[in-house]
Enzyme design. Structure first.
Site, short mmCIF file in Angstrom:
data_model
loop_
_atom_site.label_atom_id
_atom_site.label_comp_id
_atom_site.label_asym_id
_atom_site.label_seq_id
_atom_site.Cartn_x
_atom_site.Cartn_y
_atom_site.Cartn_z
N HIS A 2 46.45 38.33 41.64
CA HIS A 2 45.38 38.62 42.59
C HIS A 2 44.79 37.31 43.14
O HIS A 2 43.57 37.19 43.32
CB HIS A 2 44.29 39.47 41.95
CG HIS A 2 44.73 40.86 41.61
ND1 HIS A 2 44.07 41.66 40.69
CD2 HIS A 2 45.79 41.60 42.05
CE1 HIS A 2 44.69 42.82 40.59
NE2 HIS A 2 45.74 42.81 41.41
N GLN A 23 40.93 48.70 33.56
CA GLN A 23 41.93 49.74 33.74
C GLN A 23 42.44 50.16 32.36
O GLN A 23 42.98 49.35 31.61
CB GLN A 23 43.08 49.25 34.63
CG GLN A 23 42.64 49.02 36.06
CD GLN A 23 43.72 48.48 36.98
OE1 GLN A 23 43.43 47.99 38.06
NE2 GLN A 23 44.97 48.57 36.56
N ASN A 38 40.97 45.13 41.82
CA ASN A 38 42.18 44.94 42.62
C ASN A 38 41.79 44.73 44.08
O ASN A 38 40.97 45.46 44.63
CB ASN A 38 43.09 46.16 42.51
CG ASN A 38 43.34 46.57 41.07
OD1 ASN A 38 42.41 47.00 40.40
ND2 ASN A 38 44.55 46.44 40.60
#
Length: 611
Positions: A542, A443, A585
């Site tokens: 996560h 990202q 994600n």
């Protein structure tokens, strides 16, 4: 309807759900849409709202007695709104860092017996033999095997009240779990589920297409790498995000759980089928028996109101009886509730043992908390190259009149500004998808996390954040266990991590760092204080695998429909069900599991056909 602290005894419903994050909300939406009665318990409060128009009968302006929230005629309050949508954070994203910090509670904090040499000698101090254990500290946690930054958010909407809204699909080669042993069938199933999940959460890849900064970063990288040899190629794409551009094109509305729950509050018919209990802890689900390996079922959920009114104190613990029970309160808390459910109420822990060694035996639900995965993570921030910024007035990618207009309007109104980018120009949102050749998710953007805030004397239009997320292979030895004698701040068994990266995991992490540095330096220089670094384990938030679902009953907690093995009326949801290691994600994938599971439950709850 929803309650803060109702006066009630035991309750009955068709479906009970523990947890009000996006996964619990997806279960609730689908089940209520199918006509089933649902009670949802959330351990935290509803602390973020939006107002939406009612679907059915209009009402006059009023307020909610429970929350004293004023709303307009024909409007109702929906909880679980993304807090970043507030105008103060839309205008200054770096201030949102403190909102995230305030929302997160660290899961396992080791005790410390470090001597405070400068403390008043007459003050009470900790000692080497007896360090302080208050404030949720965990005497059983080894700091060398901890996920030290692993944290949870308690409240309606869970982490979607402050998440980054990134919703990529998992890569077919490594990340994507197996729902069917036939690869083609498996991919078809996932594609269908992903399509539906993206509709539920509102994924888009086009909301930043008229941002100067976004195009400057995205297209510069695409141009840099287009002529590289195959072994150096990177694929740069817009990051898929759950959001939509607002009428004022400089702002977006970030999607959260309120989007999923909306009709359960705005539609008068659906409201009658849905009850949300806030500040209510699901302590355990109660099995019919405690004989391991035998078919079992859940008879009730034990729930406790954590903030009862004076008249409710003697009745703050009660039972909810249902046909189906769903535990979807985050990777840690879902496993925590199930672990607590393995303990008979009359259980007495053995005496004369080190309390740090006493953990709950989860023999009713083998593999609970094992094979956990998290993501090694690298981070840096870059100040964009001067030549790149100076090229902006030239419209270097020939993107049309909108670019020229934004630049010229900004210069006309701000002739003293040395940066030719409008103050409210949307941030970059770029990704390099996870691949077999480069097994990490990327990202490249400018967002708020619990770290990486920028000092006030730095113009954030020049700053780009780089976050590389790796994966670890699931290993049985990597686990979270739950203590018998230590409790967390909410009175539940204290989680303790035992986590260690393999040699291959560590090697990939170093390769990932090298890749990030190579990419970052192509368009700028490091921001002092934000040079490349590995982040504290768990900071990606996560965590997965705690209640893993899969085809192999010997290594999983639930089947691919998220039904717990041997418990036909018990289901789990959330990132904890994902059985694979992954870098992207996970929320979109967890939504897929919830959709698949909810459809299975709806089929199960269908009435028997009449003879």
């Amino acid at each position: 309807m929803f309650f803060h602290s109702p006066s009630h005894g035991d309750m009955e419903t068709e479906v009970f759900i523990a947890g009000s994050g996006p996964i619990g909300a997806t279960f609730a939406k689908m089940l209520v849409d199918a006509g089933h009665r649902v009670i949802m318990a959330e351990i935290g409060a509803a602390d973020s709202f939006t107002s939406k128009p009612r679907v059915d009968s209009p009402s006059a302006a009023g307020h909610s007695d429970e929350y004293s929230v004023t709303f307009a005629p024909n409007q109702v309050v929906v909880p679980g709104y993304h807090k970043k949508n507030e105008i103060e954070y839309q205008k200054d994203i770096d201030r949102f860092v403190n909102v995230i910090k305030g929302a997160l509670s660290t899961v396992s904090v080791p005790t410390s017996n470090v001597n405070v040499a400068t403390l008043d000698p007459a003050s009470f101090q900790n000692t080497k033999e007896k360090p302080f254990i208050s404030l949720g500290k965990n005497p059983a946690q080894n700091p060398f095997s901890n996920l030290g930054a692993e944290a949870v958010t308690r409240g309606v909407g869970g982490m979607t009240t402050h998440w980054t809204c990134a919703t990529p699909r998992l890569c077919t080669d490594i990340e994507r779990p197996i729902l069917d042993t036939n690869p083609d069938t498996n991919n078809t199933l996932w594609d269908e589920l992903y399509d539906e999940a993206e509709k539920i959460i509102g994924t888009s890849r086009t909301e930043f297409e008229k941002s100067i900064r976004h195009n400057l970063v995205l297209r510069t990288y695409q141009n840099i790498y287009k002529d590289k040899p195959a072994e150096e190629q990177h694929t740069f794409l817009p990051l898929p995000l759950a959001c939509h551009r607002m009428p004022d094109p400089d702002y977006v509305e970030w999607h959260a759980t309120d989007r999923i729950l909306e009709t359960l509050f705005t539609d008068d018919k659906k409201k009658q089928l849905f009850t949300l209990l806030t500040n209510h802890r699901c302590t355990r689900v109660i099995p019919k028996h405690f004989r391991a390996g035998e078919e079992n079922e859940i008879e009730a959920a034990e729930v406790k109101c954590l903030l009862p009114h004076a008249e409710d104190r003697t009745n703050s613990t009660f039972h909810i009886r249902a046909k189906v029970y769903i535990v979807a309160c985050g990777s840690v808390a879902t496993a925590q509730v199930l672990a607590n459910s393995n303990v008979p109420k009359d259980f007495q822990p053995p005496k004369n043992k080190d309390p740090r060694d006493l953990i709950i035996d989860t023999k009713l639900m083998p593999n609970l908390g094992t094979y956990i995965t998290e993501q090694p993570m690298t981070f840096c921030q870059v100040v964009l190259d001067a030549n790149l910024i100076n090229s902006v007035p030239e419209n270097p990618f020939d993107l049309g009149s909108w670019w020229d207009k934004k630049v010229n309007d900004h210069r006309e109104h701000n002739p003293e500004d040395p940066i030719p980018i409008p103050f409210r120009d949307p941030e970059p949102q770029v990704t390099i998808p996870f691949s077999k050749e480069r097994p990490w998710h990327v990202q490249i953007h400018r967002d708020a996390f619990s770290y990486g805030g920028v000092a006030e004397n730095i113009d954030t239009r020049l700053i780009v954040d780089y976050r590389w997320f790796g994966y670890v292979e699931p290993q049985e030895r990597n686990k979270v266990v739950f203590q018998q004698l230590y409790e967390d701040a909410y009175g539940m068994p204290q989680p303790t991590f035992h986590f260690e990266m393999s040699e291959d995991d560590r090697r990939r992490a170093r390769d990932m760092m090298a890749d990030m540095c190579s990419v970052a330096l192509k368009i700028g220089g490091y921001l002092p204080g934000s040079e490349p670094q590995f982040m504290t384990p768990g900071l990606a938030l996560h965590l997965a695998g705690t209640v893993r679902a899969g085809l192999d009953e010997e290594t999983t907690v639930a089947n691919t429909y998220s039904q717990v093995h041997k418990f036909p009326n018990l289901y789990v949801g959330g990132n904890g069900v994902i059985e694979t290691g992954f870098g992207a994600n996970p929320t979109l994938t967890s939504l897929c599991y919830a959709i698949r599971s909810a459809n299975s439950i709806i089929e199960k709850l269908k009435p028997e056909p009449k003879a």
